[in-house]
Design an enzyme around this catalytic site. Structure first.
Site, PDB file in Angstrom:
ATOM      1  N   ARG A 142       0.836  -1.218   0.000  1.00 22.88           N
ATOM      2  CA  ARG A 142       0.000   0.000   0.000  1.00 22.88           C
ATOM      3  C   ARG A 142       0.865   1.259   0.000  1.00 22.88           C
ATOM      4  O   ARG A 142       0.514   2.282  -0.579  1.00 22.88           O
ATOM      5  CB  ARG A 142      -0.964   0.003   1.199  1.00 22.88           C
ATOM      6  CG  ARG A 142      -1.691   1.324   1.373  1.00 22.88           C
ATOM      7  CD  ARG A 142      -3.026   1.229   2.105  1.00 22.88           C
ATOM      8  NE  ARG A 142      -3.064   0.277   3.179  1.00 22.88           N
ATOM      9  CZ  ARG A 142      -2.501   0.461   4.396  1.00 22.88           C
ATOM     10  NH1 ARG A 142      -1.869   1.577   4.657  1.00 22.88           N
ATOM     11  NH2 ARG A 142      -2.604  -0.468   5.304  1.00 22.88           N
TER      12      ARG A 142
ATOM     13  N   TYR B 271     -16.640  17.407 -16.511  1.00 24.28           N
ATOM     14  CA  TYR B 271     -16.927  15.974 -16.445  1.00 24.28           C
ATOM     15  C   TYR B 271     -18.003  15.718 -15.384  1.00 24.28           C
ATOM     16  O   TYR B 271     -17.826  16.103 -14.218  1.00 24.28           O
ATOM     17  CB  TYR B 271     -15.632  15.225 -16.105  1.00 24.28           C
ATOM     18  CG  TYR B 271     -15.821  13.742 -15.914  1.00 24.28           C
ATOM     19  CD1 TYR B 271     -16.102  12.915 -16.998  1.00 24.28           C
ATOM     20  CD2 TYR B 271     -15.713  13.161 -14.662  1.00 24.28           C
ATOM     21  CE1 TYR B 271     -16.275  11.546 -16.824  1.00 24.28           C
ATOM     22  CE2 TYR B 271     -15.873  11.794 -14.480  1.00 24.28           C
ATOM     23  CZ  TYR B 271     -16.167  11.003 -15.561  1.00 24.28           C
ATOM     24  OH  TYR B 271     -16.334   9.655 -15.382  1.00 24.28           O
TER      25      TYR B 271
ATOM     26  N   ASP C 110      -7.859  19.772 -14.090  1.00 23.99           N
ATOM     27  CA  ASP C 110      -8.112  18.459 -14.687  1.00 23.99           C
ATOM     28  C   ASP C 110      -7.708  18.574 -16.160  1.00 23.99           C
ATOM     29  O   ASP C 110      -8.373  19.229 -16.952  1.00 23.99           O
ATOM     30  CB  ASP C 110      -9.591  18.082 -14.539  1.00 23.99           C
ATOM     31  CG  ASP C 110      -9.897  16.685 -15.110  1.00 23.99           C
ATOM     32  OD1 ASP C 110      -9.092  16.191 -15.922  1.00 23.99           O
ATOM     33  OD2 ASP C 110     -10.938  16.116 -14.743  1.00 23.99           O
TER      34      ASP C 110
ATOM     35  N   LYS D 165      -7.856   7.376 -19.504  1.00 30.03           N
ATOM     36  CA  LYS D 165      -8.132   7.919 -20.837  1.00 30.03           C
ATOM     37  C   LYS D 165      -6.861   7.901 -21.697  1.00 30.03           C
ATOM     38  O   LYS D 165      -6.270   6.859 -21.860  1.00 30.03           O
ATOM     39  CB  LYS D 165      -8.746   9.312 -20.692  1.00 30.03           C
ATOM     40  CG  LYS D 165      -9.850   9.409 -19.639  1.00 30.03           C
ATOM     41  CD  LYS D 165     -11.099   8.607 -19.984  1.00 30.03           C
ATOM     42  CE  LYS D 165     -12.067   8.440 -18.830  1.00 30.03           C
ATOM     43  NZ  LYS D 165     -12.514   9.680 -18.216  1.00 30.03           N
TER      44      LYS D 165
END
Ligand SMILES: *Cc1c(COP(=O)(O)O)cnc(C)c1O
Length: 385
Positions: free
Chosen positions: A57, A109, A182, A207
């Site tokens: 982690r 978005y 973003d 993406k």
């Protein structure tokens, strides 16, 4: 890895193709290995066998490799990968104290907007949504609300609005706010918002960065890794665990090797399609920042290099029915959400977010790397030339 000639930094295509020098030292492999171990051994004196390797982690070699590569491409001092783009969005907003005000761009978005609205309500954070591509509106909102955080998305999805990052950074910093951009639709190849003053860049690496529609991932890239917010984000990812698995990180590194190549080809194809659609009698409007009469074209030309991206929206004459019928007739474009993959996609956004002002006739397209003539022929038969 080829050494850069003295004082000459390597170009992004070289850095990407060679994954910023990542190889497998153990075997001599020119591709890094996948390290799936979740835990790492200590020696007889109880010191970790390898510095910085205790538990997956917190310590993920494959994530480190992908993060280093992304930092170099983005011009960032540090990068953190997350299990999805939304996990990266959430990591930023979780650092905002209750009672603070945040300013978020309107009509971005939809997933970001929907999650932020719910989160701010739960956390007693005042949320103001503003049309950030309008500098007067953004400046007014910054000055009157004095937010802790300003969140913009450029080019925006699916409206393709362009926000001037340098101006937004100045407005945010003048009131003591952090600016997060973003930059998913641009990718680090076409735009590097940190160079224009942004504090943090967010990507849905699902993406264009991965580019093959087979990895879910998110990234945050920072200019100042010593900032309080970045320290909080780093600690939160470590402790709350929104980490990326080694296999996904490895795939991401593999995808990024061709990122400059793919973005160039997609942008070229998108520009060709946008130009074609502009002259099509069945098309009312084309939203693409590469078009000279797009309202954000001048700013896009300044803050983007090498193209305007794969994302393109157009409004079909005749409204929702006509748009859905055209989408239904497409044979090469998959009718699917998402963007930035090598294959072209089409989406009727009004079906997904009916109450957000998206025109019913709007089709959003993610242009892939297929032959542009084939894509144009498909659009032609779908729209009826
Ligand atoms: C897809 C997307 C996100 C969310 O990313 P996920 O990887 O799907 O969680 C955020 N912003 C933009 C602009 C996107 O396109």
């Amino acid at each position: 890895m080829v050494d850069a000639p003295k004082n000459r930094p390597l170009h992004p295509a070289t850095i990407a193709a060679q994954a910023a020098g990542a190889t497998d030292v153990e075997t001599g492999g020119v591709v890094p290995a996948i390290h799936m171990a979740t835990t790492f051994a200590r020696d007889v004196d109880y010191a970790p066998l390898k510095d910085n390797n205790v538990y997956l982690r917190s310590h993920n070699e494959n994530a480190r490799i992908a993060e280093q590569l992304l930092s170099q491409l983005e011009g960032a001092a540090d990068t953190l990968l997350f299990g999805s783009g939304m996990a990266a969005v959430a990591a930023v907003f979780r650092t905002v104290p209750s009672g603070a005000t945040v300013l978020v761009q309107k009509q971005i978005y939809w997933g970001t907007t929907a999650w932020i609205r719910a989160f701010c309500e739960r956390r007693d954070i005042t949320l103001e949504e503003v049309e950030a591509s309008d500098p007067q509106a953004l400046e007014g909102a910054c000055n009157s609300l004095r937010p802790a955080l300003v969140w913009i998305e450029t080019p925006s999805n699916p409206w393709l609005r362009i926000t001037d990052v340098a101006r937004a950074a100045k407005m945010a910093h003048d009131v003591g706010a952090t600016l997060v951009v973003d930059s998913t639709a641009a990718s680090p190849v076409l735009s590097q918002p940190l160079r224009y003053g942004a504090d943090i860049v967010m990507h849905s690496a699902t993406k264009g960065i991965n580019g093959h529609s087979d990895v879910l991932a998110g990234a945050l890239c920072v200019a100042d890794p010593d900032s309080r917010m970045w320290q909080d984000i780093r600690a939160d990812r470590d402790m709350a665990g929104a980490v990326l698995g080694p296999m996904e990180a490895w795939l991401l590194t593999r995808g990024m090797r061709t990122l400059p190549l793919r973005m160039r080809e997609m942008s070229k194809n998108a520009m060709t399609l946008a130009t074609y659609l502009m002259d099509h009698p069945a098309v009312e409007e084309v939203l693409y920042p590469g078009l000279p009469d797009h309202p954000g074209h001048a700013i896009a030309a300044e803050q983007m290099t090498g193209g305007y991206g794969c994302l393109l929206s157009f409004v079909v004459r005749g409204g929702g029915d006509a748009a859905l019928k055209a989408a239904g007739r497409l044979q090469l474009f998959h009718r699917a959400t998402s963007l930035g993959g090598v294959e072209s996609l089409v989406e009727h956004r009004h079906t997904i977010e009916p109450h957000t002002g998206i025109p019913e006739g709007l089709l959003r397209v993610s242009v892939g790397i297929e032959d542009a003539d084939d894509l144009i022929n498909d659009l032609a038969q779908a729209l009826g030339q």
